[in-house]
Design an enzyme around this catalytic site. Sequence first.
Site, PDB file in Angstrom:
ATOM      1  N   SER A 285       0.861  -1.175   0.000  1.00 49.01           N
ATOM      2  CA  SER A 285       0.000   0.000   0.000  1.00 49.01           C
ATOM      3  C   SER A 285       0.903   1.232   0.000  1.00 49.01           C
ATOM      4  O   SER A 285       2.117   1.135   0.136  1.00 49.01           O
ATOM      5  CB  SER A 285      -0.930   0.004   1.223  1.00 49.01           C
ATOM      6  OG  SER A 285      -0.195  -0.126   2.418  1.00 49.01           O
TER       7      SER A 285
ATOM      8  N   LEU B  53      -7.222  -3.274  18.407  1.00 50.87           N
ATOM      9  CA  LEU B  53      -7.262  -2.734  17.043  1.00 50.87           C
ATOM     10  C   LEU B  53      -7.734  -3.802  16.071  1.00 50.87           C
ATOM     11  O   LEU B  53      -7.200  -4.911  16.045  1.00 50.87           O
ATOM     12  CB  LEU B  53      -5.874  -2.248  16.633  1.00 50.87           C
ATOM     13  CG  LEU B  53      -5.688  -1.805  15.177  1.00 50.87           C
ATOM     14  CD1 LEU B  53      -6.487  -0.536  14.887  1.00 50.87           C
ATOM     15  CD2 LEU B  53      -4.215  -1.595  14.852  1.00 50.87           C
ATOM     16  N   LEU B  54      -8.702  -3.459  15.245  1.00 50.60           N
ATOM     17  CA  LEU B  54      -9.144  -4.317  14.141  1.00 50.60           C
ATOM     18  C   LEU B  54      -8.455  -3.860  12.864  1.00 50.60           C
ATOM     19  O   LEU B  54      -8.557  -2.695  12.488  1.00 50.60           O
ATOM     20  CB  LEU B  54     -10.664  -4.235  13.969  1.00 50.60           C
ATOM     21  CG  LEU B  54     -11.248  -4.879  12.704  1.00 50.60           C
ATOM     22  CD1 LEU B  54     -10.994  -6.383  12.671  1.00 50.60           C
ATOM     23  CD2 LEU B  54     -12.750  -4.576  12.596  1.00 50.60           C
TER      24      LEU B  54
ATOM     25  N   TRP C  17       0.070  -8.997   4.617  1.00 45.18           N
ATOM     26  CA  TRP C  17       1.117  -9.835   5.203  1.00 45.18           C
ATOM     27  C   TRP C  17       1.428  -9.461   6.648  1.00 45.18           C
ATOM     28  O   TRP C  17       2.426  -9.888   7.208  1.00 45.18           O
ATOM     29  CB  TRP C  17       2.373  -9.759   4.343  1.00 45.18           C
ATOM     30  CG  TRP C  17       2.252 -10.530   3.055  1.00 45.18           C
ATOM     31  CD1 TRP C  17       2.375 -11.881   2.883  1.00 45.18           C
ATOM     32  CD2 TRP C  17       1.977  -9.994   1.761  1.00 45.18           C
ATOM     33  NE1 TRP C  17       2.193 -12.211   1.562  1.00 45.18           N
ATOM     34  CE2 TRP C  17       1.953 -11.072   0.846  1.00 45.18           C
ATOM     35  CE3 TRP C  17       1.747  -8.708   1.270  1.00 45.18           C
ATOM     36  CZ2 TRP C  17       1.708 -10.905  -0.522  1.00 45.18           C
ATOM     37  CZ3 TRP C  17       1.499  -8.541  -0.081  1.00 45.18           C
ATOM     38  CH2 TRP C  17       1.480  -9.633  -0.962  1.00 45.18           C
TER      39      TRP C  17
ATOM     40  N   SER D 163      -6.819 -13.829   1.703  1.00 42.21           N
ATOM     41  CA  SER D 163      -5.731 -14.476   0.975  1.00 42.21           C
ATOM     42  C   SER D 163      -5.055 -15.526   1.858  1.00 42.21           C
ATOM     43  O   SER D 163      -4.459 -15.198   2.885  1.00 42.21           O
ATOM     44  CB  SER D 163      -4.703 -13.445   0.521  1.00 42.21           C
ATOM     45  OG  SER D 163      -3.523 -14.078   0.070  1.00 42.21           O
ATOM     46  N   LYS D 164      -5.130 -16.780   1.433  1.00 42.78           N
ATOM     47  CA  LYS D 164      -4.497 -17.859   2.203  1.00 42.78           C
ATOM     48  C   LYS D 164      -2.980 -17.727   2.208  1.00 42.78           C
ATOM     49  O   LYS D 164      -2.326 -18.001   3.212  1.00 42.78           O
ATOM     50  CB  LYS D 164      -4.921 -19.215   1.626  1.00 42.78           C
ATOM     51  CG  LYS D 164      -6.407 -19.510   1.771  1.00 42.78           C
ATOM     52  CD  LYS D 164      -6.775 -20.847   1.128  1.00 42.78           C
ATOM     53  CE  LYS D 164      -8.273 -21.108   1.257  1.00 42.78           C
ATOM     54  NZ  LYS D 164      -8.670 -22.383   0.599  1.00 42.78           N
TER      55      LYS D 164
ATOM     56  N   CYS E 102       0.452   2.451 -13.041  1.00 41.95           N
ATOM     57  CA  CYS E 102      -0.188   3.087 -11.894  1.00 41.95           C
ATOM     58  C   CYS E 102       0.653   4.235 -11.351  1.00 41.95           C
ATOM     59  O   CYS E 102       0.113   5.243 -10.893  1.00 41.95           O
ATOM     60  CB  CYS E 102      -0.456   2.056 -10.805  1.00 41.95           C
ATOM     61  SG  CYS E 102      -1.945   1.072 -11.108  1.00 41.95           S
TER      62      CYS E 102
END
Length: 395
Positions: A129, A163-164, A170, A191-192, A358
């Site tokens: 991110s 915290l959520l 990762w 994501s597994k 991007c």
Amino acid sequence: MLAQLPPALQNLQLPLRLRLWDGHEFNLGPTPSVTIVVKDPQMVTQFTHPSLDALGAAFVEGKLELEGSISDVIRICDEWSQALLDEDESNQPVRAVHDKETDAKAISYHYDLSNAFYQLWLDSDMAYSCGYFETGSETLEQAQQAKFRHLCRKLRLQPGEYLLDVGCGWGGLARYAAREFGAKVFGITLSKEQLALARERVSAEGLDDLVELQLLDYRDLPQDGRFDKVVSVGMFEHVGHANLPQYCKTLFGAVKEGGLVMNHGITAKYTDGRPVGRGAGDFIGKYVFPNGELPHLSMISAEISEAGLEIVDVESLRLHYARTLDHWSERLEDNLEAAGKLVPEQALRIWRLYLAGCAYAFARGWINLHQILAVKAHADGSHELPWTRDDIYNP
């Protein structure tokens, strides 16, 4: 054999060379810095209306090869497209189905590609991110640590708070919040591959008592207000326009009264959320983020407000994301041989275009990145936020 260029191409004056399947070459301007090698003769007919999705798809499918830096390729192809095509203002917003099964498959397509592949070009914490460049001269590693710190400071995160982390990836932010701020963290992902590595890293740092990560859809989050703070990074882009009300209501139900909710995500240029024209958005939707839908700042802000949360701070990090993507693209380009051993050739072609494209899109203002901080006020309208932002920048 093509005797000459179509008239529409002859006066473009671009630093671009076309090399045909038979060896003939045509320069579209002086001193070409990029060469497009045409392997499929049928591609020539598309060169007079070079939409960005068509050019990108041709490269992904091996109909074209590219010579030159990938950033120059992106810039010159955009100038080529812009010279011959009008911006399509009639482009309609994407409205895809977003049920649990469809979203899980879309997340798996993008994030379960290969942990080792992502490690080639992300920072050591694998923060996928936008980084935060406090001076503009930071390394990628420094910018990602600064991003984690910036988010935690905006959340006024305190030791012992719960915290959520929605879309924990990762686990870099979850571990940082636990390690540096003493928070207890519950993170979720679809994501597994991400989850497996994230759990390994939590254990390796001895944070099992503070960080719990689960494979869980946001729609299944508890709605009993058990969390002191909520952070969602790079998540609402996957929710879909139709599901934004449910997403925001779910975050409202998860956080306690007086708690803060931080949404950090990519936002659209247009207020109705339609993708940018000339095909760039269509390429990403087809090859990179299936079912991804970017809301405009006004759209996501409206849904956050309708859910009962009060927006207290908004910050654009558009140029920060352009720089982050430049770092990612350069790191991938420096590791193409290794990357080619980890993912299929077509996937590597997609990611080369995606990262460089991007970076260009954020730099040009085609898309944006916003951090939106909101509070779930008490019943009487009060909350405990400081009167100013001073504590964020001068802790």
